[in-house]
Design an enzyme around this catalytic site. Structure first.
Site, mmCIF file in Angstrom:
data_model
loop_
_atom_site.group_PDB
_atom_site.id
_atom_site.type_symbol
_atom_site.label_atom_id
_atom_site.label_comp_id
_atom_site.label_asym_id
_atom_site.label_seq_id
_atom_site.Cartn_x
_atom_site.Cartn_y
_atom_site.Cartn_z
ATOM 1 C CD GLU A 288 -3.011 -1.167 2.174
ATOM 2 O OE1 GLU A 288 -2.876 -0.450 3.182
ATOM 3 O OE2 GLU A 288 -4.006 -1.888 1.980
ATOM 4 C CB CYS B 120 -3.508 -6.222 -6.065
ATOM 5 S SG CYS B 120 -4.910 -5.113 -5.966
ATOM 6 C CB CYS C 66 -5.719 -8.413 -10.077
ATOM 7 S SG CYS C 66 -4.713 -7.432 -8.934
ATOM 8 C CD GLU D 124 -4.852 -10.530 -6.417
ATOM 9 O OE1 GLU D 124 -4.216 -9.652 -5.812
ATOM 10 O OE2 GLU D 124 -6.082 -10.654 -6.323
#
Ligand code: THU
Length: 136
Positions: A44, A53, A93, A55
């Site tokens: 983050e 993210c 994603c 992924e």
């Protein structure tokens, strides 16, 4: 590689999460066609939108290393790293998966205990835009 083992690797990846703002820790384990597995976590940012993210962290690490052929990804996540249910991949994603994966790419979402759900990319991103569209 079993789904259970890939989910275990995603749980390990989740411990690397940097999530001081949302508190949601997410881990992914991406299985390449040659059997190599890449872990990813969410990272983050105080400015929020630069957040990456789990992924995509896994995909970008793998692509950097030269991988272009992927079989499956396992994803786990939850508030403070406590898994209470499936953690489905976000739309961004899914689109990154579309760039590199075929319709039969499998997404395992780890849930409570040893349970998990599995879906294909075609199921979670139907009627999608992919490289073949803009290369025509
Ligand atoms: N997050 C992921 O890592 N993967 C997803 O597919 C959805 C959301 C992260 C981003 C953010 O750090 C936190 O989960 C809460 O949205």
């Amino acid at each position: 590689m079993t789904p259970e083992k890939l989910i275990e690797l995603a749980k390990e990846a989740m411990t690397h999460a940097y999530a001081p703002y949302s508190g949601y820790k997410v881990g992914a384990a991406l299985l390449c066609a040659d059997g190599t597995v890449y872990g990813g976590c969410n990272i983050e940012n105080a400015s929020f939108s630069p957040t990456n993210c789990a992924e995509r962290t896994a995909f970008f690490k793998a692509v950097y290393d030269g991988h272009r052929d992927f079989t499956a990804i396992a994803i786990v996540g939850g508030k403070d790293g406590i898994i209470t249910g499936a953690f489905p991949p976000c739309g961004v994603c899914r689109q990154v998966m579309r760039e590199f994966c075929r319709d039969d790419f499998v997404i395992y979402m780890g849930s409570k205990g040893e349970t998990y759900q599995s879906v294909t990319l075609a199921e979670i991103l139907p009627f999608s835009f992919s490289a073949s569209e803009h290369m025509n």
